[in-house]
Design a protein around this motif. Sequence first.
Motif, PDB file in Angstrom:
ATOM      1  N   MET A   1     -26.506 -14.943   1.820  1.00  8.75           N
ATOM      2  CA  MET A   1     -25.105 -15.112   1.521  1.00  8.75           C
ATOM      3  C   MET A   1     -24.514 -14.457   2.963  1.00  8.75           C
ATOM      4  O   MET A   1     -24.833 -13.550   3.452  1.00  8.75           O
ATOM      5  N   SER A   2     -23.569 -15.227   3.343  1.00 12.07           N
ATOM      6  CA  SER A   2     -22.852 -14.973   4.791  1.00 12.07           C
ATOM      7  C   SER A   2     -21.979 -13.802   4.438  1.00 12.07           C
ATOM      8  O   SER A   2     -21.395 -13.604   3.426  1.00 12.07           O
ATOM      9  N   LYS A   3     -21.740 -13.003   5.536  1.00 12.85           N
ATOM     10  CA  LYS A   3     -20.768 -11.761   5.541  1.00 12.85           C
ATOM     11  C   LYS A   3     -19.485 -12.337   5.412  1.00 12.85           C
ATOM     12  O   LYS A   3     -18.951 -13.216   5.809  1.00 12.85           O
ATOM     13  N   PHE A   4     -18.743 -11.389   4.956  1.00  7.19           N
ATOM     14  CA  PHE A   4     -17.196 -11.535   4.637  1.00  7.19           C
ATOM     15  C   PHE A   4     -16.565 -11.317   6.116  1.00  7.19           C
ATOM     16  O   PHE A   4     -16.681 -10.239   6.698  1.00  7.19           O
ATOM     17  N   VAL A   5     -15.799 -12.372   6.569  1.00  2.01           N
ATOM     18  CA  VAL A   5     -15.328 -12.237   8.044  1.00  2.01           C
ATOM     19  C   VAL A   5     -14.009 -11.773   8.123  1.00  2.01           C
ATOM     20  O   VAL A   5     -13.201 -12.170   7.289  1.00  2.01           O
ATOM     21  N   ILE A   6     -13.647 -10.734   8.901  1.00  5.61           N
ATOM     22  CA  ILE A   6     -12.217 -10.124   8.835  1.00  5.61           C
ATOM     23  C   ILE A   6     -11.857 -10.316  10.330  1.00  5.61           C
ATOM     24  O   ILE A   6     -12.701 -10.107  11.121  1.00  5.61           O
ATOM     25  N   GLU A   7     -10.569 -10.617  10.225  1.00  5.37           N
ATOM     26  CA  GLU A   7      -9.830 -10.628  11.549  1.00  5.37           C
ATOM     27  C   GLU A   7      -8.575  -9.881  11.609  1.00  5.37           C
ATOM     28  O   GLU A   7      -7.940 -10.134  10.725  1.00  5.37           O
ATOM     29  N   PRO A   8      -8.379  -9.186  12.549  1.00  9.24           N
ATOM     30  CA  PRO A   8      -6.723  -8.501  12.632  1.00  9.24           C
ATOM     31  C   PRO A   8      -6.121  -9.649  12.744  1.00  9.24           C
ATOM     32  O   PRO A   8      -6.207 -10.568  13.358  1.00  9.24           O
ATOM     33  N   HIS A   9      -4.721  -9.266  12.392  1.00 11.91           N
ATOM     34  CA  HIS A   9      -3.913 -10.360  12.514  1.00 11.91           C
ATOM     35  C   HIS A   9      -2.314  -9.824  12.991  1.00 11.91           C
ATOM     36  O   HIS A   9      -1.407  -9.959  12.196  1.00 11.91           O
ATOM     37  N   PHE A  10      -2.242  -9.192  14.194  1.00 11.75           N
ATOM     38  CA  PHE A  10      -1.010  -8.771  14.641  1.00 11.75           C
ATOM     39  C   PHE A  10      -0.237  -7.659  13.754  1.00 11.75           C
ATOM     40  O   PHE A  10       0.877  -7.535  13.524  1.00 11.75           O
TER      41      PHE A  10
END
Length: 293
Positions: A1-10
């Motif tokens: 199962m792929s990892k949960f992807v987190i991105e900062p968003h300003f």
Amino acid sequence: MSKFVIEPHFRLQEWVAEEKGYFRAEGLDYEFRELIRSTAGQHHNKVNEGAFQSIEKGREADVSCACHWTVNVAASRGHTKLFGDAYSVAPSAIFVPADSDVHTPADLAGTPISVGFQSGSHYATIQALEQYMPSDQIKLSFEEGMLFGRMEALLDGKSPACTLFSGPYYFAEQLGFRKIIDTTFMIAAMINGDPDPSDVRKYFNALRRAQRDIDLRPELYTHYYRREFPERFHARMDTRRWGPGERIVFEPYGKAAFEQSFDWIAEHGIFEQGQMGSGTYEDAVVRFDATAR
């Protein structure tokens, strides 16, 4: 199962949660990616292409954000799902140079105001100014691109007025640009793809802990704004003077809010007729009870 992807968003919350280890403490198997920032800021310099277009193309993070108006339409058209268990509020305002002849909102009639196309600044500027003037006197400019593009145009004297939010809002304020009217607006979270609901809960539980930290000691975390600004601005930035920016509200984004916002978009013709999708809350919104344990 792929990892949960987190991105900062300003905003600060993802950075704080990462620093404090809150995502791992919640048991989230994740990957933290800085998807938006680039040295030159190209991501936010595209002309006549805004938040809606970026959603339409697809985003990489499992949970991302945009103004609630655009997310309403994108979700209604099947490009994403609006996350209904929380929302955010971003400080925003129209700024002009210190020596501008504009002193009141009414003075902005006929003045080009730089905003992002079909993005939060677009809707929020109209919403704020229609109290002061008819719509045909609200003159918006999309030529400067998105957030950093239009901020730079304001700083360089190329834009007579500009709507900015969060970090760029504080930067303009620091540099002495004058705030003419507040345009604070709501931001909606959206679910991309089909992440495990338990991972979404873990993610938001970590952000809730981070929000408490920011509320308590914001000055400890404003330095993270530098991570999301193109490097050409860093030497002029004093983030010690800046505020906490976007605040996550852990309350539902309900049907009434969705319907009122959707109706407002339709009334103002921001999307072409027939291009707004179903407009049905049940089709557009997903609820995971994200803060439940």
